[in-house]
Design an enzyme around this catalytic site. Structure first.
Site, PDB file in Angstrom:
ATOM      1  N   LYS A  35     -10.558  -5.645  -7.084  1.00 19.17           N
ATOM      2  CA  LYS A  35      -9.617  -6.792  -6.752  1.00 19.17           C
ATOM      3  C   LYS A  35      -8.751  -6.279  -5.420  1.00 19.17           C
ATOM      4  CE  LYS A  35      -6.255  -6.414 -10.188  1.00 19.17           C
ATOM      5  NZ  LYS A  35      -5.345  -7.144 -10.862  1.00 19.17           N
ATOM      6  N   TYR A 254      17.840   3.544  13.933  1.00 18.23           N
ATOM      7  CA  TYR A 254      18.518   2.231  13.907  1.00 18.23           C
ATOM      8  C   TYR A 254      19.755   2.343  12.751  1.00 18.23           C
ATOM      9  CZ  TYR A 254      15.065  -0.503  16.332  1.00 18.23           C
ATOM     10  OH  TYR A 254      14.298  -1.151  17.445  1.00 18.23           O
TER      11      TYR A 254
HETATM   12  C1  LIG Z   1      -6.828  -7.698 -15.935  1.00 18.95           C
HETATM   13  C2  LIG Z   1      -6.879  -6.333 -15.258  1.00 18.95           C
HETATM   14  N1  LIG Z   1      -7.735  -5.344 -15.827  1.00 18.95           N
HETATM   15  C3  LIG Z   1      -7.793  -4.158 -15.283  1.00 18.95           C
HETATM   16  C4  LIG Z   1      -6.919  -3.694 -14.303  1.00 18.95           C
HETATM   17  C5  LIG Z   1      -6.887  -2.472 -13.735  1.00 18.95           C
HETATM   18  O1  LIG Z   1      -5.509  -1.779 -13.967  1.00 18.95           O
HETATM   19  P1  LIG Z   1      -5.299  -0.357 -13.412  1.00 18.95           P
HETATM   20  O2  LIG Z   1      -5.209  -0.439 -12.026  1.00 18.95           O
HETATM   21  O3  LIG Z   1      -3.896  -0.042 -14.029  1.00 18.95           O
HETATM   22  O4  LIG Z   1      -6.359   0.497 -14.005  1.00 18.95           O
HETATM   23  C6  LIG Z   1      -6.112  -4.784 -13.665  1.00 18.95           C
HETATM   24  C7  LIG Z   1      -5.104  -4.568 -12.595  1.00 18.95           C
HETATM   25  O5  LIG Z   1      -3.972  -4.688 -12.625  1.00 18.95           O
HETATM   26  C8  LIG Z   1      -6.061  -6.100 -14.328  1.00 18.95           C
HETATM   27  O6  LIG Z   1      -5.218  -6.975 -13.817  1.00 18.95           O
END
Ligand SMILES: Cc1ncc(COP(=O)(O)O)c(C=O)c1O
Length: 367
Positions: A35, A254
């Site tokens: 994602k 800055y």
């Molecule tokens: C529902 C879900 N599963 C898995 C993951 C993967 O988590 P991580 O990046 O901590 O391994 C996430 C990430 O936020 C998530 O929201």
């Protein structure tokens, strides 16, 4: 490096890290979380490198459709599920697996009059209090889904809120709640994110859902990625564009928030908050010049940042600077901006997306 800064995404590192996941959770199947543009690493590039995964996990239907458009045939789990009937149709058309976390989504499935049967992940809220059915709602959610014509395979999923606290009471409680509820249903389950995979073997279940560790970062403050066998997949690099000497007492950048305590050599490097390098990065944040450590001084500006290179010999215009990645864990840098590696990666996700499209400066190391 013709343009700067440059983001390099190393496919071999991604593959290595997936192999590490499999070593930790050898009996589980792997839903690779891609994602948010694969945590900023480039969705399609990352998915191709992670082709050995059993499935991909995305937050939203649109991301899944991008994967399908690129010819990715793996099972894809949409972790937030479909938001409306049009998304449900798209999900059916592209054989997406849906997380169902609320009664509104069950109602949508019940009204879905087409012949497609979805693989559904019923999400149970065991303590995160973000998405999912509460324990007392589980029986009703399950019986409606089990009786729904649009539902084929049904599985169960939960998410851990504090798995990086290994041995911690919160996760123990979540696992206990999940065990009690899932035992009754006899469904395949998924619980563990990266920290769960490494720190909680009892949470492996049938499917694990790694994200962060695939990208080569450690979820733990006290265990480094290198200790875990993980390789950073993303390297964010730039170049020195000017070198100047300042006298003791002179202020840099800055608002003069940093003042030289001694005669200092300052390297001005081509990266700033316009490129995704956080403005709130504090003095002392590490960066590598030609592989040797220097530290941020003064305020990060829009497209430039200053490094104290006083103790590094022979720093010159054109020298390569690593902001994070190979040789410098993003987890370490993130602390100086009061954030976590996840956010550093995502800050440059938009740039990765643009450059992936234009093919200009995103360098890829295939294998
Ligand atoms: C529902 C879900 N599963 C898995 C993951 C993967 O988590 P991580 O990046 O901590 O391994 C996430 C990430 O936020 C998530 O929201």
């Amino acid at each position: 490096m013709s343009r700067v800064p440059v983001i390099t995404v190393d496919a071999a590192a991604l593959r290595n890290n997936l192999a590490v996941v499999r070593r930790f959770a050898s009996r589980a199947r792997v839903i690779a979380a891609v994602k948010a543009n694969a945590y900023g690493h480039g969705l399609i590039h990352a998915a191709r490198a992670l082709a050995d995964a059993d499935a991909f996990g995305v937050a939203r239907v649109e991301e899944a459709l991008s994967l399908r458009a690129a010819g990715i045939k793996h099972p894809i789990v949409v972790l937030e599920g479909a938001f409306d009937a049009a998304q449900l149709d798209a999900a059916a058309g592209h054989d997406l697996q849906l997380v169902v976390h609320c009664f509104e989504q069950i109602a949508m499935l019940e009204q879905h009059a087409k012949s497609h049967r979805f693989a559904v992940w019923l999400k149970l809220d065991t303590g995160m209090n973000r998405l999912g059915f509460r324990l007392e709602e589980l029986a009703s959610a399950h019986s409606r889904l089990a009786g729904c014509a649009a539902v084929g395979t049904l599985r169960l999923l939960t998410h851990l809120a504090s798995a990086e606290d290994v041995g911690g009471a919160e996760t123990k409680m979540q696992l206990e709640r999940f065990r009690e509820s899932s035992a009754l249903l006899g469904l395949e389950c998924s619980i563990a994110n990266s920290a769960g995979i490494i720190g909680w073997p009892e949470a492996h279940a049938e499917w694990v859902r790694p994200g962060l560790m695939l990208y080569g970062a450690s979820p733990f403050a006290e265990r480094s990625a290198a200790d875990l066998g993980l390789l950073p997949a993303m390297t964010f690099a730039t170049r020195v564009i000017a070198v100047r000497n300042v006298a003791a007492g002179e202020a840099i950048g800055y608002n003069g928030i940093w003042r030289a305590q001694r005669r200092s050599r300052i390297a001005v490097v081509a990266v700033g908050y316009g490129d995704g390098y956080p403005r709130c990065m504090r003095a002392g944040a590490p960066a590598l010049i030609n592989g040797r450590e220097a530290s941020v001084v003064g305020r990060v500006s829009m497209d430039m940042t200053m490094l104290d290179a006083t103790d590094l010999p022979n720093v010159a215009v054109g020298d390569e600077v690593t902001l994070w990645g190979r040789g410098l864990p993003a987890e370490r840098v993130a602390r100086y901006a009061d954030t976590i590696a996840y956010e550093l990666f995502c800050r440059i996700a938009e740039r990765v997306r643009r450059e992936e499209a234009s093919g200009l400066t995103l360098r890829r190391i295939p294998s």
